[in-house]
Design a protein around this motif. Structure first.
Motif, short mmCIF file in Angstrom:
data_model
loop_
_atom_site.label_atom_id
_atom_site.label_comp_id
_atom_site.label_asym_id
_atom_site.label_seq_id
_atom_site.Cartn_x
_atom_site.Cartn_y
_atom_site.Cartn_z
N ALA A 288 67.39 -43.21 -4.09
CA ALA A 288 66.07 -42.68 -4.47
C ALA A 288 65.05 -43.77 -4.22
CB ALA A 288 66.05 -42.25 -5.93
N THR B 102 53.11 -39.75 5.39
CA THR B 102 54.24 -39.70 4.44
C THR B 102 54.07 -38.55 3.43
OG1 THR B 102 54.52 -42.08 4.67
CG2 THR B 102 55.54 -41.07 2.75
N THR B 103 52.83 -38.21 3.10
CA THR B 103 52.62 -37.22 2.04
C THR B 103 53.27 -35.88 2.40
OG1 THR B 103 50.43 -36.85 3.01
CG2 THR B 103 50.52 -38.17 1.01
N PRO C 258 65.65 -38.38 -2.47
CA PRO C 258 64.45 -38.06 -3.26
C PRO C 258 63.46 -39.23 -3.20
CG PRO C 258 66.46 -37.82 -4.58
CD PRO C 258 66.86 -38.46 -3.30
N THR C 259 62.19 -38.92 -2.99
CA THR C 259 61.17 -39.96 -2.93
C THR C 259 60.00 -39.58 -3.83
OG1 THR C 259 60.37 -38.88 -0.93
CG2 THR C 259 61.65 -40.88 -0.62
N ILE C 260 59.46 -40.60 -4.52
CA ILE C 260 58.24 -40.42 -5.32
C ILE C 260 57.18 -41.27 -4.65
CG2 ILE C 260 57.18 -40.71 -7.59
CD1 ILE C 260 60.06 -40.73 -8.74
N TYR C 261 56.06 -40.68 -4.33
CA TYR C 261 55.08 -41.39 -3.52
C TYR C 261 53.73 -41.43 -4.24
CZ TYR C 261 52.56 -42.67 0.78
OH TYR C 261 51.80 -43.31 1.72
N GLN D 171 63.76 -39.69 4.27
CA GLN D 171 63.58 -38.23 4.16
C GLN D 171 64.83 -37.55 3.60
OE1 GLN D 171 62.32 -37.53 8.19
NE2 GLN D 171 60.14 -37.41 7.62
N TRP E 151 56.17 -35.22 3.69
CA TRP E 151 57.61 -35.06 3.45
C TRP E 151 58.12 -35.70 2.16
CZ3 TRP E 151 59.61 -39.90 3.19
CH2 TRP E 151 59.06 -40.92 3.99
N ALA E 152 57.31 -36.49 1.45
CA ALA E 152 57.79 -37.09 0.20
C ALA E 152 58.14 -35.98 -0.79
CB ALA E 152 56.73 -38.01 -0.39
N THR E 153 59.20 -36.20 -1.58
CA THR E 153 59.64 -35.16 -2.52
C THR E 153 58.55 -34.88 -3.55
OG1 THR E 153 61.78 -36.27 -2.34
CG2 THR E 153 61.62 -34.44 -3.91
N VAL E 154 58.02 -35.96 -4.14
CA VAL E 154 56.93 -35.83 -5.10
C VAL E 154 55.79 -36.73 -4.66
CG1 VAL E 154 56.23 -36.12 -7.51
CG2 VAL E 154 58.58 -35.47 -6.98
#
Ligand SMILES: [Zn+2]
Lengths: 310, 548
Positions: free
Chosen positions: A219, A254-255, A243-246, A240, A257-260
């Motif tokens: 993560a 990046t916005t 899970p990613t928090i951006y 990708q 495809w980021a998870t959150v």
């Protein structure tokens, strides 16, 4: 960074460049494009306390692999072959130390005749206060950290004759601040791994690219950078897949495809804080407008507290 | 309410010398024994222990740009010295240059509760305060370096003596306020600026470009300004020629120049060398100690050498460059516009090295030859002469002459020709240790609520179990109390409270004089309006009053 850990670096603040530097060497950098106010404020046309004539009081040399607007505005442009930074820095060390060089005066080193390097070495020793401002052309040339190490050694040795310093021309917003905070909190400026409960350092192994390539990351929290634009394709693909928090104020590569994606107030516009300039001078950045969004700090704090009290 | 009971109290500030008595703490302060037993009281049974005020460190390098340069430059310092996080502490690492959190925990684990960073250039003061905020448990402050500051030297170049003194006073107040600092620091007065001009080392009367002022004028001018402002701490002076054989001459001459003024001379060990005929090191400690003995207006700290690794870091850039030449190892330097310089060089001191052995003896000679413990303090100039974690061992060296003799045997045997340590029999008492590690520091810092255990003092207490081996005794306190809370138990941190920033109350100092403001705007790389450190960096700073 790694070069600084091998030999250290002799450096100075930008105000010293402005007030004292009578020889400025731009090596592998093009501030006229990348740091647009740099020359006017610190390194070329500006009048300094002991350089009252401004541009006329400074000799400016540009070393690069191709002509740029910076090389065009320099007193001297030394066009070198790609991949020659280490070799030419080593040659300069030898010339400064007065060592015998076993080649002809018109033989070429890095694509440039020896006598040009000899003249540069003499100019370095004759300067009252010289600086080398170096950029990606040095750090990303063949040899990478070794190039910086060799430049650092040159700078150090010239100090036997005169004051002479190096400044990396860093970009990427507050990257210096990130190095500083990591330094005082973990002991290391980059590539810190906490998975054993204490900070461990190993650039390469614990750098983003290495961790992602070995699929050790399950993560990611991403702050103040746009990996979609700055990382190689396979690293982006690895991000990708997890899970990613951006945290990011703007829509970017990046916005999507980021998870959150947590929109945050942009620092220096809608959030205050400390910005470390490329010469490590800490500046206060102010909040000028209100934002409906929280600051990076507020978001991280609330994530931390939520986890602590879960 | 907290009661520390049955312990033998050593509180030299209140002339309590090892009597068994209770210490009562409430609301962050030492309070009088309540008339009736309070309902809600916790007790620490200190039977078999000594009870000291919390330790006060007045000279250490723990926060700011050059310290962090040292951390970043020296990963090899950290790799074998790490601490995992616990329920109450954060992870950290570093031996001679520990991370900020570890710095706080390690000081607290020795019984220290107050800490001063000794050299902050104004331009990077924000950085120092950011790091000080990340040092837990201890109350912290810092000193502003002024001895090579252009505005200071410009003001001092004024031939009109009276105007010069008045303008310097205003400028010093402005600089201290702008940096939210506690005291005036002088580092190699004039010498750092001279180096930027390729000048050699400066003597007391060398005229330093570009303003043509002398180190003598810088020293005496700043000492007078600090006095006239009534700063709680006098000028804090790192003299010229640090570390050079024969520097005892400039040390004594500087003391002569400052006679009659309050002054604190720091890491005096590094400034007390005679030169042998071959230009090598011999002890100048007896002469320097005698000068301190004769001048009650002076205090000093020792900067005791510790064998093993060290990291030298000072604003004395030319001195660091000289050190780098001795070893040809790493060297970091940063010239700071209009103000200062900084250098960092890693180091290792060895008992077999004659120079290091002499330096080690000189520090102890000073501690033993200066008679008044209220005027000489235990420091290692951390991490320049060694890391502060060596304090318990140094305490044993002071208290135990047999231990000292054992150590003398391990040194390069030629050291006896060049020092007098082997002739000194003095052993420190517990009261004297309490004085040179807290009571004396608090007094010369003007911290009325620190360094003692009288009613109204801060509730900062260190309790050590009595042991014959003083090193073990002082290495692991039974308890350390900070602000009334137990923060260390049996040498381990059990609560990581926040410390408070310490500053001086200068009221509203006058703004920077117009000609100085113009000079600043012309030549600094930051705008004057962006120079002063904002309140946010020193939240709830405790302001100590001045007494002009
Ligand atoms: Zn120091």
């Amino acid at each position: 960074m790694i070069a600084r850990q091998q030999v250290g670096l002799a450096t100075c603040t930008l105000g010293e460049v402005k007030n004292r530097a009578d020889l400025v060497i731009f090596w592998g950098c093009n501030p006229r494009e990348s740091h647009q106010r740099h020359q006017a404020r610190y390194s070329a046309s500006v009048k300094g306390q002991f350089i009252p004539e401004g541009r006329k009081g400074r000799r400016i040399v540009a070393i690069d692999v191709r002509p740029t607007s910076t090389t065009a505005a320099a007193d001297q442009f030394i066009q070198v072959e790609p991949g020659s930074t280490f070799e030419t820095a080593t040659l300069l060390r030898a010339l400064v130390a007065g060592k015998r060089i076993g080649i002809e005066e018109d033989a070429k080193v890095g694509g440039v005749p020896l006598h040009v390097w000899r003249e540069l070495a003499e100019a370095i020793k004759a300067a009252d206060y010289g600086v080398i401002l170096f950029g990606l052309g040095v750090t990303h040339d063949r040899g990478h950290d070794l190039n910086v190490e060799e430049l650092g050694a040159l700078i150090r040795e010239v100090n036997d004759y005169t004051r002479f310093y190096g400044l990396p021309m860093r970009g990427h917003g507050n990257v210096t601040g990130s190095n500083q905070v990591m330094g005082w909190q973990t002991g290391y400026p980059i590539a810190v791994n906490f998975n054993r409960g204490y900070p461990r350092y190993n650039p390469g192994e614990f750098s983003v690219l290495g961790l992602l390539a070995r699929e050790e990351v399950d993560a990611a929290i991403i702050i103040a950078t746009d990996p979609g634009a700055h990382l190689p394709g396979d690293s982006v693909a690895a991000l990708q897949a997890i899970p990613t928090i951006y945290l990011e104020p703007h829509v970017n590569t990046t916005t999507g495809w980021a998870t959150v994606v947590i929109p945050v107030a942009p620092a220096g516009v809608a959030a205050e804080g400390t910005f470390y300039r490329m010469d490590n001078v800490p500046l206060r950045v102010r909040k000028l407008v209100d934002s409906p969004f929280p600051s990076d700090e507020e978001v991280l704090r609330s994530i931390k507290e939520t986890i602590l009290h879960a | 309410m907290l009661r520390v009971t049955n312990g033998r109290v050593h509180d030299p500030g209140n002339a309590v010398a090892g009597e068994v008595r209770d210490v009562w703490l409430d609301g962050g302060k030492v309070v009088a024994e309540p008339a009736a037993e309070p309902a809600d009281v916790a007790t620490l049974d200190a039977a078999g222990c000594v009870v000291f005020p919390g330790g006060v460190e007045l000279h250490s390098h723990v926060a700011g740009s050059k310290v962090n340069a040292g951390r970043i430059m020296c990963p090899e310092d950290h790799v074998d010295h790490y601490r995992c996080r616990t329920d109450v502490t954060r992870a950290g690492c570093g031996h001679t240059v520990p991370t900020t959190y570890l710095t706080g925990y390690e000081y607290a684990r020795l019984g220290y509760t107050t800490l001063f960073e000794a050299a902050v250039p104004p331009l990077t003061a924000r950085h120092a305060h950011e790091e000080l905020r990340d040092i837990p448990i201890l109350d912290t402050g810092c000193y502003t370096v002024m001895g090579n500051n252009h505005l200071v030297m410009k003001v001092l170049s004024d031939p009109d003596e009276e105007r010069r003194a008045a303008r310097l006073r205003d400028l010093v107040a402005w600089l201290l306020h702008a940096t939210r600092a506690y005291a005036v620091k002088i580092v190699n007065p004039g010498g750092v600026e001279s180096w930027k001009w390729h000048g050699g080392p400066v003597d007391l009367d060398t005229s330093v470009p570009p303003y043509g002022v002398t180190p003598r004028r810088i020293l005496t001018g700043l000492a007078a300004a600090a006095d006239e402002l009534g700063l709680p701490h006098p000028v804090h002076v790192h003299l010229n020629h640090l570390g050079v054989p024969g520097n005892v001459a400039v040390t004594l001459a500087s003391m002569q120049a400052l006679a009659g003024r309050r002054a604190h001379f720091t890491h005096l060990q590094f400034h007390s060398y005679e030169a042998t005929r071959s230009g090598s090191y011999a002890s100048g400690a007896p002469a320097v100690a005698e000068s301190i003995n004769q001048h009650p207006e002076f205090t000093c700290d020792v900067g005791q050498l510790v064998f093993g690794p060290a990291t030298t870091m000072t604003s004395d850039a030319p001195m660091e460059f000289r050190l780098h030449h001795l070893h040809k190892d790493k060297w970091a330097n940063s010239d700071i516009e209009m103000e200062s310089g900084a250098g960092v060089v890693p180091m290792r001191y060895s008992p077999r090295q004659l120079v290091n052995a002499v330096q080690w003896c000189v520090g102890l000679e000073l501690m033993l030859l200066i008679r008044d413990p209220w005027r000489v303090f235990l420091t290692t100039d951390h991490p320049n002469a060694g890391p502060f974690v060596a304090y318990p061992m140094i305490v044993r060296l002071l208290m135990d002459r047999e231990f000292r003799r054992e150590w003398l045997e391990k040194l390069n045997p030629r050291v006896r020709r060049f020092t007098t340590l082997h002739e000194l029999d003095r052993e420190y008492t517990l009261d004297e240790i309490a004085t040179v590690t807290r009571a004396g520091q608090a007094r010369v810092l003007g911290l009325a609520d620190k360094g003692h255990l009288g009613v109204g003092a801060d509730a900062d207490v260190a309790v050590y179990r009595e042991q014959g081996d003083r090193e073990r005794m002082f290495a692991a306190p039974a308890w350390v109390v900070k602000g009334g809370e137990v923060v260390v138990r049996d040498g381990e941190v059990v609560a990581a409270v926040d410390g408070r920033p310490l500053g001086v109350d200068l009221g509203d100092p006058p703004p920077l004089a117009a000609d100085l403001a113009e000079q600043f705007e012309s030549y600094s790389s930051v705008r004057l309006a962006n120079y002063a450190v904002e309140d946010a960096y020193v939240p709830d700073q405790v302001l100590i009053p001045c007494a002009p």
